[in-house]
Design a protein around this motif. Sequence first.
Motif, PDB file in Angstrom:
ATOM      1  N   ALA A 281      -1.784 -17.032  -9.549  1.00  0.00           N
ATOM      2  CA  ALA A 281      -2.104 -15.611  -9.394  1.00  0.00           C
ATOM      3  C   ALA A 281      -2.611 -15.355  -7.972  1.00  0.00           C
ATOM      4  CB  ALA A 281      -3.149 -15.166 -10.425  1.00  0.00           C
ATOM      5  N   TYR A 282      -2.505 -14.093  -7.559  1.00  0.00           N
ATOM      6  CA  TYR A 282      -2.922 -13.702  -6.217  1.00  0.00           C
ATOM      7  C   TYR A 282      -3.652 -12.366  -6.256  1.00  0.00           C
ATOM      8  CZ  TYR A 282       0.270 -17.288  -4.477  1.00  0.00           C
ATOM      9  OH  TYR A 282       0.896 -18.470  -4.220  1.00  0.00           O
ATOM     10  N   ASP A 283      -4.645 -12.234  -5.365  1.00  0.00           N
ATOM     11  CA  ASP A 283      -5.207 -10.926  -5.059  1.00  0.00           C
ATOM     12  C   ASP A 283      -4.279 -10.249  -4.064  1.00  0.00           C
ATOM     13  OD1 ASP A 283      -7.638 -11.176  -6.530  1.00  0.00           O
ATOM     14  OD2 ASP A 283      -8.447 -12.448  -4.937  1.00  0.00           O
ATOM     15  N   VAL A 284      -4.032  -8.963  -4.258  1.00  0.00           N
ATOM     16  CA  VAL A 284      -3.266  -8.190  -3.285  1.00  0.00           C
ATOM     17  C   VAL A 284      -4.257  -7.312  -2.538  1.00  0.00           C
ATOM     18  CG1 VAL A 284      -1.336  -6.619  -2.910  1.00  0.00           C
ATOM     19  CG2 VAL A 284      -1.274  -8.217  -4.830  1.00  0.00           C
ATOM     20  N   LEU A 285      -4.385  -7.549  -1.244  1.00  0.00           N
ATOM     21  CA  LEU A 285      -5.420  -6.921  -0.428  1.00  0.00           C
ATOM     22  C   LEU A 285      -4.817  -5.923   0.545  1.00  0.00           C
ATOM     23  CD1 LEU A 285      -7.429 -10.161   0.478  1.00  0.00           C
ATOM     24  CD2 LEU A 285      -7.764  -8.665  -1.510  1.00  0.00           C
ATOM     25  N   ASN A 286      -5.614  -4.910   0.854  1.00  0.00           N
ATOM     26  CA  ASN A 286      -5.270  -3.933   1.879  1.00  0.00           C
ATOM     27  C   ASN A 286      -6.375  -3.967   2.937  1.00  0.00           C
ATOM     28  OD1 ASN A 286      -5.053  -0.294   2.033  1.00  0.00           O
ATOM     29  ND2 ASN A 286      -4.057  -1.815   3.296  1.00  0.00           N
ATOM     30  N   ILE A 287      -5.982  -4.290   4.168  1.00  0.00           N
ATOM     31  CA  ILE A 287      -6.973  -4.396   5.248  1.00  0.00           C
ATOM     32  C   ILE A 287      -7.233  -3.009   5.821  1.00  0.00           C
ATOM     33  CG2 ILE A 287      -7.477  -5.424   7.490  1.00  0.00           C
ATOM     34  CD1 ILE A 287      -5.680  -7.748   6.727  1.00  0.00           C
TER      35      ILE A 287
END
Length: 813
Positions: free
Chosen positions: A417-423
Amino acid sequence: MEEVLLISRFITRSLILLSLWFLCFPPGVVCDTGNVSASSNSSSKPKVINIGALFTLNSVLGEAAKPAIQAAVDDVNSDPTILNGVQLKLLISDTNCSGFIGTMEALQLMESDVVVAIGPQSSGISHVISHVVNELHVPLLSFGATDPTLSSMQYPYFLRTTPSDHFQMYAIADIVDYYGWREVIAIFVDDDYGRSGISVLGDALAKKRAKISYKAAFSPGDTESKINDLLVEVNLMESRVYVVHVNPDTGLNIFSVAKALNMMGSGYVWIATDWLPSYLDSKDAVDSNTMNILQGVIALRHYTPDTDLKKSFMSKWNNLKYKGSAGHAGFNSYALYAYDSVWLAAHALDVFLNEGGNLSFSYDPKLHDTNGSMLHLASLRVFNGGEQLLQTLLRMNFTGVSGQIQFDPDKHLVHPAYDVLNIVGTGTRRIGYWSNYSHLSVVPPETLYTKPPNISIGSQHFYSVIWPGDTTSTPRGWVFPNNGQPLRIAVPNRVGYKEFASKDKSPQGVRGYCIDVFEAAISLLPYAVPRTYMLYGDGKRNPSYNELVSRVAQNVYDAAVGDITIVTNRTKIVDFTQPYMESGLVVVALVKEAKSNPWAFLKPFTAEMWFVTALFFLFVGAVVWILEHRINSEFRGPPRRQLITVCWFSFSTMFFSHRENTVSSLGRMVLIIWLFVVLIINSSYTASLTSILTVQQLTSGIQGIDSLISSTEPIGIQDGSFALNYLVDELNIAQSRIVKLKNPEAYLRALKLGPKKGGVAAIVDELPYVELFLSNTNCLYRIVGPEFTKSGWGFLSLSFMVSGFPKGLPSCS
């Protein structure tokens, strides 16, 4: 200078070949009398077990992994519940981010009789070292090598304790599909790690009907000048969605150059793999300049559940004695996987020893020192219990600081699984999660594991994203390339029915109804569409539309505009718009005016209808007589009179002129119902007779497609039409009966001649053509029978979905 470089390269290659020559030969069978380490005996447990660690110490991943591995060894050695007093001795080797040095360090490490090796973090070095551990039967637990090809059967002793890039690339493909983009540009480092990851991304995108339009590769040591040239090249292309898959130590150079080229503004999409969060997480505080160039980037980070074990480890991290500095610096998700790798080895060794595993080593007669060699190959020994320990590792199942440590049949960790991040601003915000279980979601993956998997379109969700340029509007994902060519749009060069599409002397070069519809759709778009119309066909006969569709599928043309019917076999190789005109096959036949007939008054009803109507008149008369003759004197008298009364009463009701009264209630009820039926019969008869006497009556020997199928007469079709395949393949009509006709004039001649004089009995064509044809025939021909197929006309393309534009554009239909 060139000679010096050549000599240097020759020496380097010679050392590599010399050190790895023995890998070409499998180790010999170990003799029972082989030497066994004195400290390793099958009858008693050793006091110390050597485990190795191979990674680049001076790197983003290495600075996180080293203190984590050392802390894990201390925790294992201080835990009385595992290994029963046996101590782990850690031997660390620095691969220095070099395949050659990594190989040398691995060979030296193997001389120390290690039973498990932790690392390396580099996929390229892992490929080389995996050959070494394969020969010596030493399991290799890598916390950072994410190259998907390392999972192959070629490397049985390689075991990955972090999610493979296989899953990360499928996560990116889901993100691309979620936002409706259809093409991306891959920017990656040209090594095993970069190439293998992007290869999987291409496969994943293909399953979503998307693709990598360009692969922009660069060498790990390229200067900013070369990176600048690379980005200038991709900026001239159509796609504005960039996937960056590089190393964390040098990856920021991509974004700094992109910022200088104004490629971090509105309209651009940047998706970074887990290297970027690993870099950002490892810093106590990222300087504002770095954050400014990363605004709007989407990045993926390994997801690890917030368990008590993880919180406890995080609380100890800031004060680990092995760290070079205090605080949070150096930590990233790879520290968790490195820590769990040691515990995985410890748990497996504990089970291995309890099951009577043998920690012994044997010399391989194939490995011996050659004359003058300084490599000491004879000191390398094969771990006898390597296969058993590997199988023990594969069946381990426990909860570590990174989550559940368990392997599936393909040697992948379960539940990647992965976190989907927005910078944005000075940090990152999570916009959702991706898991191999339910794909995109705003709910943590461990919550979804308790529910049935759901990857339907409606279940995929993300929070809002702030894109480059500080906008919340989802970027279109493409522009018309500055160095691109106008769209090559094919137009059928028709011989007949030129009202729909044909050649023209205007600058545009084509005209017709279909062109007008397409141009009207183009005018509604908020951007310019460079295009060039190209005639398809020689102008002497109608082109084959199936061949035209194939040319678009082969990328000879970018799109096609015209009277192109949407049929199933064509939709398998190209994309169509929504139909802009309804179309279906109909039958056209010659009709003749029916001659007048003195018996025309009988035509409104069939003979059966006349018979049933007369029967009902008599039946109703009889019923009324039965109900009335006992109480009504008008229905009494001699039998002959009563019979005449019944007949007279029944037929006089047709004109509502009956003079006999009904006395009984049942008789009156029957009479009311019958009079209503008579009213309907009269009205229907009057309307039909009026139509027959006032409207011109046309007849034809062909009643529709069914009568054509049952006959043996020739059938005309338009040259180039799909009707040929439909009649032959679907309706099983003999191809010898089919006559191809070029234009409406040919239609008239063939129908006028008829089947007995070399013409046709009927013509099968699409409704728009037939309506145009019938408008100029003075009612000599007409459509017979119903429309027997349902379809429509649309614009088409291979890599362009909507009216010949790139997939994912706003619909013009």
